[in-house]
Design a protein around this motif. Structure first.
Motif, PDB file in Angstrom:
ATOM      1  N   PRO A   1       0.807  -1.228   0.000  1.00  0.00           N
ATOM      2  CA  PRO A   1       0.000   0.000   0.000  1.00  0.00           C
ATOM      3  C   PRO A   1       0.834   1.269   0.000  1.00  0.00           C
ATOM      4  O   PRO A   1       0.335   2.344  -0.330  1.00  0.00           O
TER       5      PRO A   1
ATOM      6  N   GLN B   1      -0.393   4.972  -6.480  1.00  0.00           N
ATOM      7  CA  GLN B   1      -1.612   4.505  -7.136  1.00  0.00           C
ATOM      8  C   GLN B   1      -1.764   5.111  -8.531  1.00  0.00           C
ATOM      9  O   GLN B   1      -2.712   4.785  -9.241  1.00  0.00           O
TER      10      GLN B   1
ATOM     11  N   VAL C   1      -8.592  -5.384  -9.683  1.00  0.00           N
ATOM     12  CA  VAL C   1      -8.440  -4.175  -8.880  1.00  0.00           C
ATOM     13  C   VAL C   1      -8.938  -3.001  -9.726  1.00  0.00           C
ATOM     14  O   VAL C   1      -8.599  -2.905 -10.909  1.00  0.00           O
TER      15      VAL C   1
ATOM     16  N   THR D   1      -9.349   0.150 -11.777  1.00  0.00           N
ATOM     17  CA  THR D   1      -8.348   0.948 -12.475  1.00  0.00           C
ATOM     18  C   THR D   1      -8.979   1.697 -13.625  1.00  0.00           C
ATOM     19  O   THR D   1      -9.996   1.259 -14.185  1.00  0.00           O
TER      20      THR D   1
ATOM     21  N   GLU E   1      -6.436   1.592  -7.967  1.00  0.00           N
ATOM     22  CA  GLU E   1      -6.942   1.823  -6.610  1.00  0.00           C
ATOM     23  C   GLU E   1      -6.652   0.627  -5.704  1.00  0.00           C
ATOM     24  O   GLU E   1      -7.557   0.011  -5.147  1.00  0.00           O
ATOM     25  N   HIS E   2      -5.357   0.315  -5.550  1.00  0.00           N
ATOM     26  CA  HIS E   2      -4.997  -0.900  -4.804  1.00  0.00           C
ATOM     27  C   HIS E   2      -5.091  -0.723  -3.292  1.00  0.00           C
ATOM     28  O   HIS E   2      -5.048  -1.715  -2.558  1.00  0.00           O
ATOM     29  N   ARG E   3      -5.241   0.515  -2.805  1.00  0.00           N
ATOM     30  CA  ARG E   3      -5.339   0.719  -1.354  1.00  0.00           C
ATOM     31  C   ARG E   3      -6.766   0.549  -0.837  1.00  0.00           C
ATOM     32  O   ARG E   3      -6.988   0.502   0.372  1.00  0.00           O
ATOM     33  N   SER E   4      -7.721   0.483  -1.733  1.00  0.00           N
ATOM     34  CA  SER E   4      -9.105   0.288  -1.310  1.00  0.00           C
ATOM     35  C   SER E   4      -9.466  -1.188  -1.424  1.00  0.00           C
ATOM     36  O   SER E   4      -9.041  -1.877  -2.344  1.00  0.00           O
ATOM     37  N   GLY E   5     -10.256  -1.688  -0.498  1.00  0.00           N
ATOM     38  CA  GLY E   5     -10.658  -3.083  -0.534  1.00  0.00           C
ATOM     39  C   GLY E   5      -9.612  -4.005   0.069  1.00  0.00           C
ATOM     40  O   GLY E   5      -8.587  -3.580   0.592  1.00  0.00           O
ATOM     41  N   ASP E   6      -9.876  -5.294  -0.033  1.00  0.00           N
ATOM     42  CA  ASP E   6      -9.013  -6.325   0.542  1.00  0.00           C
ATOM     43  C   ASP E   6      -8.067  -6.815  -0.549  1.00  0.00           C
ATOM     44  O   ASP E   6      -8.326  -7.812  -1.228  1.00  0.00           O
ATOM     45  N   THR E   7      -6.960  -6.130  -0.726  1.00  0.00           N
ATOM     46  CA  THR E   7      -6.027  -6.410  -1.818  1.00  0.00           C
ATOM     47  C   THR E   7      -4.930  -7.365  -1.366  1.00  0.00           C
ATOM     48  O   THR E   7      -4.342  -7.201  -0.301  1.00  0.00           O
TER      49      THR E   7
END
Length: 322
Positions: free
Chosen positions: A142, A146, A200, A202, A216-222
């Motif tokens: 994270p 982004q 993810v 994008t 947007e890799h910082r949102s959700g359960d990545t």
């Protein structure tokens, strides 16, 4: 070469297999292994690309493309990638995101080229195939960005299409034909996938000559790493386009080929317009009946009717369509 799609299940199984075997990439380290980066990209990429043979030179790597084209991959990330229709000719150069922090290029076992990153900047992997050139970022945590910017250089403008794909148009028209635009790059709609095969969110943002992929890799359960890329289509590095405005589109819709001739807007693309008469008239009618109204355009891989030429007609909004 036929490109075969991966499924998320297969992609996940490949990556999990790497982890289970103890060969999972250690992307947070400063000495990222190019082969591990390449394996991670291949595991989740939505299409399978086979790299062409890379020719190694002192300051760059070169990859021969279809129809005589060439991709030049600089050893120094700060020099970017250059595409040309003929080897040795001036082409279009694309900058790489985070280039100043990337290592020099290294050729992976699968023939792709990797610029290793670090804890702040993702590694970049480039696959030059006969059908496309894929430029992937491998995001490992994270704390990494982004947004990833690709600059096509002064004199070019980036346009995002309705389906999320992109064309990059030269600000200079085709020689001797001010009506004809030159498309220097065509780019697929963006994608991004995490290590478990989950997409993810994008999208692309365009500003002048710069195409930015937002991931947007910082949102959700990545699940890291996340792979994301723009893919530049091949073999049509250079294409030609004529866009008709509202009045011309109305004339084409009501008069077919006569409307096209009357618009005086085909220029050097007149032979293609003649070939596309029926499709132009049909799509002009679709554009006229759309709400809000759109306009019609014709694109071709050559401005003249020659063997192997590919052309298509569609509608657009914005630009001259005001």
């Amino acid at each position: 070469m036929k490109i075969r799609p991966h499924t998320p299940l297969v992609a996940s199984a490949v990556l999990l297999g790497l982890m289970a075997s103890g060969t999972a990439p250690a992307y947070a380290s400063l000495d990222t292994d190019p082969d591990q980066v390449a394996q991670t990209v291949a595991a989740v990429a939505p299409t399978e690309l086979s790299a062409v043979d890379i020719h190694e030179n002192e300051d760059h790597l070169s990859a021969p493309l279809t129809q005589g084209g060439e991709a030049v991959i600089s050893r120094a990330a700060s020099d970017g990638l250059t595409f040309s229709s003929d080897p040795g000719e001036q082409g279009t150069t694309i900058s790489l995101p985070g280039a100043s922090a990337l290592s020099d290029a290294a050729v992976s076992a699968d023939g792709s080229v990797t610029y290793a990153g670090n804890q702040q900047v993702p590694a970049v992997n480039v696959v030059a195939s006969e059908d496309a050139v894929r430029i992937s970022t491998v995001i490992t945590s994270p704390s990494q960005p982004q947004e990833f910017a690709y600059d096509f250089g002064a004199g070019n403008s980036v346009e995002i299409q309705e389906d999320g794909s992109v064309v990059v148009v030269s600000d200079q028209p085709a020689a001797g034909s001010p009506e004809t635009e030159v498309i220097v790059a065509s780019i697929d709609a963006p994608w991004a996938t995490d290590a478990s095969g989950v997409p993810v969110a994008t999208h692309y943002v365009a500003e002048g000559s710069v195409l930015t992929q937002v991931v947007e890799h910082r949102s959700g359960d990545t699940t890291y790493p996340v792979v994301a890329d723009p893919t530049v289509d091949q073999p049509n590095i250079f294409q030609y386009r004529v866009r008709f405005d509202r009045a011309e589109t109305a004339a084409i819709a009501s008069g077919g080929w006569g409307g096209v001739v009357g618009s005086f807007s085909c220029g050097v693309m007149a032979p293609v317009c003649a070939l596309a008469t029926g499709s132009l008239a049909y799509n002009a009618g679709v554009a006229q009946n759309s709400s809000p109204k759109k306009c019609v355009q014709v694109t071709a891989t050559q401005p003249m009717v020659v063997p192997g030429m590919v052309w298509w007609v569609d509608t657009y909004a914005g630009g001259p369509c005001t």
